[in-house]
Design a protein around this motif. Structure first.
Motif, PDB file in Angstrom:
ATOM      1  N   CYS A 120      49.005  -8.991 -18.011  1.00 33.37           N
ATOM      2  CA  CYS A 120      49.707 -10.198 -17.589  1.00 33.37           C
ATOM      3  C   CYS A 120      51.164 -10.124 -18.048  1.00 33.37           C
ATOM      4  O   CYS A 120      51.528  -9.276 -18.875  1.00 33.37           O
ATOM      5  CB  CYS A 120      49.025 -11.438 -18.169  1.00 33.37           C
ATOM      6  SG  CYS A 120      47.289 -11.582 -17.689  1.00 33.37           S
ATOM      7  N   LYS A 127      51.134 -22.585 -17.630  1.00 30.17           N
ATOM      8  CA  LYS A 127      51.361 -22.407 -16.203  1.00 30.17           C
ATOM      9  C   LYS A 127      50.983 -20.980 -15.845  1.00 30.17           C
ATOM     10  O   LYS A 127      51.484 -20.027 -16.454  1.00 30.17           O
ATOM     11  CB  LYS A 127      52.834 -22.649 -15.853  1.00 30.17           C
ATOM     12  CG  LYS A 127      53.273 -24.098 -15.896  1.00 30.17           C
ATOM     13  CD  LYS A 127      54.728 -24.220 -15.446  1.00 30.17           C
ATOM     14  CE  LYS A 127      55.191 -25.667 -15.445  1.00 30.17           C
ATOM     15  NZ  LYS A 127      56.604 -25.773 -15.008  1.00 30.17           N
ATOM     16  N   ILE A 128      50.089 -20.836 -14.896  1.00 29.57           N
ATOM     17  CA  ILE A 128      49.678 -19.519 -14.428  1.00 29.57           C
ATOM     18  C   ILE A 128      50.166 -19.371 -12.997  1.00 29.57           C
ATOM     19  O   ILE A 128      49.753 -20.126 -12.114  1.00 29.57           O
ATOM     20  CB  ILE A 128      48.150 -19.349 -14.508  1.00 29.57           C
ATOM     21  CG1 ILE A 128      47.673 -19.574 -15.940  1.00 29.57           C
ATOM     22  CG2 ILE A 128      47.737 -17.963 -14.014  1.00 29.57           C
ATOM     23  CD1 ILE A 128      46.169 -19.534 -16.099  1.00 29.57           C
ATOM     24  N   ASN A 129      51.098 -18.448 -12.805  1.00 30.76           N
ATOM     25  CA  ASN A 129      51.733 -18.254 -11.492  1.00 30.76           C
ATOM     26  C   ASN A 129      52.340 -19.554 -10.974  1.00 30.76           C
ATOM     27  O   ASN A 129      52.247 -19.889  -9.795  1.00 30.76           O
ATOM     28  CB  ASN A 129      50.719 -17.693 -10.490  1.00 30.76           C
ATOM     29  CG  ASN A 129      50.138 -16.369 -10.948  1.00 30.76           C
ATOM     30  OD1 ASN A 129      50.836 -15.544 -11.511  1.00 30.76           O
ATOM     31  ND2 ASN A 129      48.849 -16.187 -10.717  1.00 30.76           N
ATOM     32  N   THR A 145      40.964 -21.177 -18.279  1.00 29.09           N
ATOM     33  CA  THR A 145      41.082 -20.296 -17.111  1.00 29.09           C
ATOM     34  C   THR A 145      41.143 -18.839 -17.548  1.00 29.09           C
ATOM     35  O   THR A 145      41.926 -18.468 -18.419  1.00 29.09           O
ATOM     36  CB  THR A 145      42.355 -20.636 -16.309  1.00 29.09           C
ATOM     37  OG1 THR A 145      42.328 -22.020 -15.954  1.00 29.09           O
ATOM     38  CG2 THR A 145      42.444 -19.775 -15.057  1.00 29.09           C
ATOM     39  N   LEU A 179      42.264 -15.095 -17.214  1.00 28.32           N
ATOM     40  CA  LEU A 179      43.433 -14.440 -16.638  1.00 28.32           C
ATOM     41  C   LEU A 179      43.033 -13.198 -15.857  1.00 28.32           C
ATOM     42  O   LEU A 179      42.028 -12.551 -16.153  1.00 28.32           O
ATOM     43  CB  LEU A 179      44.412 -14.059 -17.746  1.00 28.32           C
ATOM     44  CG  LEU A 179      44.952 -15.228 -18.583  1.00 28.32           C
ATOM     45  CD1 LEU A 179      45.826 -14.709 -19.710  1.00 28.32           C
ATOM     46  CD2 LEU A 179      45.732 -16.214 -17.717  1.00 28.32           C
ATOM     47  N   ARG A 180      43.847 -12.878 -14.857  1.00 30.62           N
ATOM     48  CA  ARG A 180      43.634 -11.684 -14.046  1.00 30.62           C
ATOM     49  C   ARG A 180      44.892 -10.817 -14.108  1.00 30.62           C
ATOM     50  O   ARG A 180      45.990 -11.310 -14.355  1.00 30.62           O
ATOM     51  CB  ARG A 180      43.328 -12.064 -12.597  1.00 30.62           C
ATOM     52  CG  ARG A 180      42.046 -12.865 -12.422  1.00 30.62           C
ATOM     53  CD  ARG A 180      41.830 -13.265 -10.979  1.00 30.62           C
ATOM     54  NE  ARG A 180      42.896 -14.134 -10.492  1.00 30.62           N
ATOM     55  CZ  ARG A 180      42.975 -14.607  -9.250  1.00 30.62           C
ATOM     56  NH1 ARG A 180      42.044 -14.263  -8.369  1.00 30.62           N
ATOM     57  NH2 ARG A 180      43.966 -15.384  -8.888  1.00 30.62           N
ATOM     58  N   SER A 181      44.708  -9.538 -13.880  1.00 28.94           N
ATOM     59  CA  SER A 181      45.852  -8.624 -13.909  1.00 28.94           C
ATOM     60  C   SER A 181      46.920  -9.078 -12.908  1.00 28.94           C
ATOM     61  O   SER A 181      46.602  -9.430 -11.771  1.00 28.94           O
ATOM     62  CB  SER A 181      45.406  -7.202 -13.574  1.00 28.94           C
ATOM     63  OG  SER A 181      44.715  -6.623 -14.656  1.00 28.94           O
ATOM     64  N   ASP A 231      48.891 -11.722 -13.385  1.00 31.78           N
ATOM     65  CA  ASP A 231      49.247 -13.132 -13.580  1.00 31.78           C
ATOM     66  C   ASP A 231      50.519 -13.259 -14.408  1.00 31.78           C
ATOM     67  O   ASP A 231      50.726 -12.511 -15.373  1.00 31.78           O
ATOM     68  CB  ASP A 231      48.122 -13.883 -14.297  1.00 31.78           C
ATOM     69  CG  ASP A 231      46.956 -14.220 -13.383  1.00 31.78           C
ATOM     70  OD1 ASP A 231      47.137 -14.124 -12.153  1.00 31.78           O
ATOM     71  OD2 ASP A 231      45.877 -14.583 -13.893  1.00 31.78           O
ATOM     72  N   GLU A 232      51.370 -14.218 -14.008  1.00 29.94           N
ATOM     73  CA  GLU A 232      52.519 -14.586 -14.831  1.00 29.94           C
ATOM     74  C   GLU A 232      52.152 -15.857 -15.582  1.00 29.94           C
ATOM     75  O   GLU A 232      51.777 -16.861 -14.981  1.00 29.94           O
ATOM     76  CB  GLU A 232      53.758 -14.824 -13.968  1.00 29.94           C
ATOM     77  CG  GLU A 232      54.995 -15.186 -14.795  1.00 29.94           C
ATOM     78  CD  GLU A 232      56.181 -15.548 -13.939  1.00 29.94           C
ATOM     79  OE1 GLU A 232      56.481 -16.767 -13.807  1.00 29.94           O
ATOM     80  OE2 GLU A 232      56.802 -14.621 -13.383  1.00 29.94           O
ATOM     81  N   VAL A 233      52.248 -15.814 -16.897  1.00 30.83           N
ATOM     82  CA  VAL A 233      51.767 -16.914 -17.734  1.00 30.83           C
ATOM     83  C   VAL A 233      52.925 -17.486 -18.544  1.00 30.83           C
ATOM     84  O   VAL A 233      53.641 -16.753 -19.228  1.00 30.83           O
ATOM     85  CB  VAL A 233      50.653 -16.440 -18.689  1.00 30.83           C
ATOM     86  CG1 VAL A 233      50.106 -17.620 -19.489  1.00 30.83           C
ATOM     87  CG2 VAL A 233      49.530 -15.762 -17.908  1.00 30.83           C
TER      88      VAL A 233
END
Length: 761
Positions: free
Chosen positions: A393, A428-430, A438, A440-442, A444-446
């Motif tokens: 991330c 905030k995720i994306n 939540t 996270l997935r590869s 993702d902007e966090v």
């Protein structure tokens, strides 16, 4: 058995300047020390250290490491000592051998504690010299290869430990071949039927696809050779355990797997890696979503390669890994491929960290794990930190953060900095504000949202996926609890001092603490706040320190003429309470005490009182004694009132089997099965649930309020302790008046007619 000269020749094959004298001396010393010792197989024990040394030569390690392989069990299993090893072989080798020696089991309480402390010692030694880990892995590998000679129960225990700790450690160091073998050997013991089925399927697959493998190898070599790229193509079969893991993770059948056989394409340079990808993608169709570039973004164990999947001959999927020769060596041998010690020089940790991101990362992980963690937590956090699967991330500024699969924004925040994690209130995720649970997935902007006044709640421990985050949360929760206990203890002590009309200087406070067998004033206040020191013990100690003569008057209060006789309370001690104006016992309190006789009625409040609770009676003129538990909020309001305080005790003679209602509350992670989990935990403590109220406090959490029936305070404490250990629960406590009022009336008059309550249900 390998002969002495054969071992030396194996080392000289990759290191012509090997110290032959050192190897010969270690060989002879170990053989003499182990003498006539036998292994479970019946073979001479010396076979084991000799095989460990042979494994180390396969990794092409330095002379000292091979010598340690020969000597690694001498201190633990023979009469050899650290001082003797130092004298004969030098302090460097002695230190590594000592790092591999288990601690004394006689000083430990349980097998889990022994396992944790041995692992802690090993990791500390690893953080100082990586060769400790390399020898330990070789030792474990040979033990696993000969595990069939052990008792079945011991086989399972050792295999599980290998799967949980040593295989992930090998993976963390990038030693994929060793990890695969350790996992497969453990898998064969732990799941023999699944292992046999997968091995049979792999053998059949290789036989059926022999021609296709040769065709793909030839076409790849010819196509790349035509473009001037010198390449070496080799087929590889996935390990049985990696196939089993993928089946479990994706919930698919064995027949649905399409990538059990893959190909490694070895080229000469990084530039040729990317040229090769372009040529392959323009020659064959690409399977969407199956491209990964670990050259641009390496894994934390130094693994670098490009992965892609194409539709090859016969329209079958073909998985390709494209890398250089150096990358291939690191992928197979990990940190051992860095040639860190091959010049025979001593360890240079700065150089190691510069060459190996894996070792630097491991040392950082160890520093997170070592300090201030219990044995149980240490094992849990170690296992969490060592697992290999990752997501990548980014911060809003583009900083890359690698986290384990299943990580949440909480883990991301703590990976940035402990202070950021402690003050995290959202994420905030994306660009979207999403719950902290939540995953996270590869890619993702966090962005972490913070509040400097916020502190992490204990329920985050059940959400976090990394050992670093869990350890930091546990520390923050513990610190907050200590601060609350300190403040409460200070309040209790001040109340006692006000009541007695005395003051304490620093020397007297220290003497008071020592009188109660506590080190200092701060620890005394914390013990008071946590309830470890009762007010009676505190009063007695204070009287001794200040020379106060306590005045007591004993009397019994029979209560058979009241509806509250069910509780059979016995008052044993009277004392006065300070009121406004600085006088001990105001006029009303004195009048009330004067009226106290054997027929004074007693009323007990409905605040969830159970036998074992410390009770306080409040006495006012022409009124019954109202009894409160010591933790009641009402008592704090009585601080400045003109009332007499009566210390009462439980007397349940003949009522030992009576059950008492109490209300407890907790916060639960909003997930399927949480209510069943709580109910099972309460039932396991032999307690009964009368009623339940649930309310949502956030999208991620529910507050649960239970009315339960228990025999006494010990059983209630057992229920609370069991719930606190349950994952996904936090803020487990006895309910306050507000929460209790959500289930039942705020107050009742002692004796409740059980049959009437049953009818109402």
């Amino acid at each position: 058995m390998m002969r002495q000269y054969e071992l030396v020749e194996r080392v000289q094959a990759y290191n012509p300047n090997a110290d032959e004298q050192l190897l010969n001396k270690a060989y002879v010393y170990a053989m003499q020390k182990h003498g006539s010792q036998k292994r479970a197989s019946g073979d001479p024990y010396f076979n084991h250290p000799l095989e460990v040394a042979a494994i180390l030569t396969e990794l092409k390690l330095d002379d000292a490491s091979v010598a340690v392989g020969l000597l690694h069990d001498t201190i633990e299993d023979t009469d050899a000592t650290r001082a003797e090893i130092d004298q004969l072989f030098g302090g460097e080798i002695g230190k590594i051998v000592d790092g591999l020696t288990k601690i004394d089991r006689l000083n430990l309480v349980s097998r889990e504690e022994a396992q944790a402390e041995n692992l802690r010692k090993l990791l500390l030694a690893v953080s100082q010299d990586v060769r400790v880990l390399l020898v330990k892995l070789a030792d474990r590998l040979h033990n696993m290869r000969t595990l069939q000679y052990m008792r079945p129960d011991k086989q399972v225990r050792i295999a599980q430990e290998t799967m949980d700790i040593y295989a992930p450690l090998a993976g963390r160091m990038g030693m994929q071949d060793m990890r695969n073998e350790l996992e497969d050997l453990s898998f064969r013991i732990l799941h023999p039927e699944q292992y046999a089925a997968i091995v049979e399927r792999l053998e059949q697959l290789q036989a059926d696809n022999r021609e296709a493998i040769e065709t793909i190898t030839r076409e790849l070599t010819e196509r790349l050779g035509a473009e001037g790229i010198k390449t070496r193509v080799k087929a590889r079969v996935k390990s049985p355990y990696s196939i089993f893991s993928k089946i479990e993770r994706k919930s698919i059948a064995l027949e649905q797997l399409s990538d059990m056989i893959g190909f490694r394409v070895i080229v000469e340079s990084v530039e040729q890696c990317y040229r090769t990808v372009g040529l392959i993608h323009t020659t064959w169709k690409v399977v969407p979503g199956r491209f990964k570039d670990y050259i641009s973004v390496p894994k934390h164990n130094d693994y670098r390669s490009i992965h892609t999947t194409i539709v090859g001959p016969s329209r079958q999927r073909v998985e390709l890994q494209i890398r250089t020769e150096e990358m291939d060596q690191i992928a197979e041998f990990g940190i051992a491929a860095h040639a860190l010690y091959k010049d025979g020089a001593s360890a240079n940790l700065t150089r190691i960290e510069n060459e190996s991101q894996a070792y630097g990362s491991l040392r950082q992980t160890i520093s997170h794990l070592i300090s201030g963690i219990s044995a149980e937590d240490f094992l849990e956090y170690t296992k969490l930190e060592l697992f290999q699967d990752q997501v990548f991330c980014f911060t809003p500024r583009g900083r890359l953060i690698a986290l384990p699969r299943g990580a949440t924004p909480i883990d991301f925040a703590y990976a940035l900095h402990t202070d950021i994690g402690d003050t995290c209130v959202g994420a905030k995720i994306n660009g979207l504000i999403l719950p902290l649970v939540t995953q996270l997935r590869s890619g993702d902007e966090v962005e972490i949202l913070r509040d400097q006044n916020h502190r992490p709640p204990s329920n985050w421990i059940g959400i976090a996926a990394t050992g670093k985050a869990r350890a930091a949360i546990r520390r923050a929760v513990r610190l907050a609890a200590t601060q609350r206990a300190h403040a409460l203890g200070e309040h209790v002590l001040n109340m006692m001092l006000e009541r007695e009309g005395v003051m304490l200087d620093e020397a007297e406070a220290k003497t008071l603490a020592e009188e109660l067998h506590i080190g200092n004033r701060r620890d005394l206040l914390i013990a008071l706040g946590e309830g470890k020191v009762g007010s009676e013990d505190l009063g007695n100690a204070l009287a001794k320190v200040k020379g106060i003569r306590k005045r007591r008057r004993k009397l019994d209060l029979p209560v058979a003429d009241t509806a509250d006789g069910w509780f059979a309370l016995r008052a044993t001690e009277l004392f006065k309470f300070r009121v406004p104006g600085g006088q001990h016992g105001g006029p009303a309190a004195k009048a009330a005490l004067a009226q106290l006789d054997f027929h004074t009625p007693v009323r007990i409040t409905g605040e969830g009182v159970v036998p074992g609770d410390r009770l306080v009676g409040i006495l006012q003129p022409d009124a019954p004694i109202v009894v409160y538990p010591i933790h009641s909020e009402v008592l704090a309001q009585m601080h400045d009132k003109d009332v007499a305080w009566v210390d009462v005790r439980w007397d349940l003679t003949g009522e030992e089997d009576r059950l008492f209602a109490n209300v407890i509350s907790m916060e639960s992670l909003n997930k399927p099965g949480s209510l069943a989990q709580i109910s099972s935990a309460i039932a396991a403590c032999d307690a009964n649930i009368n009623n339940l109220v649930m309310r949502m406090i956030s999208p991620d959490f529910h507050q649960m309020i239970f009315e339960i029936e228990v025999r006494d305070l010990a059983q209630l404490t057992d229920v609370l302790a069991t719930l606190k250990r349950s994952p996904g629960l936090s803020a487990v406590q006895r309910a306050g008046a507000r929460e209790a009022g959500m289930i039942s009336t705020l107050e009742w008059d002692g004796n409740v007619d059980r049959s009437a309550r049953d009818d109402e249900r």
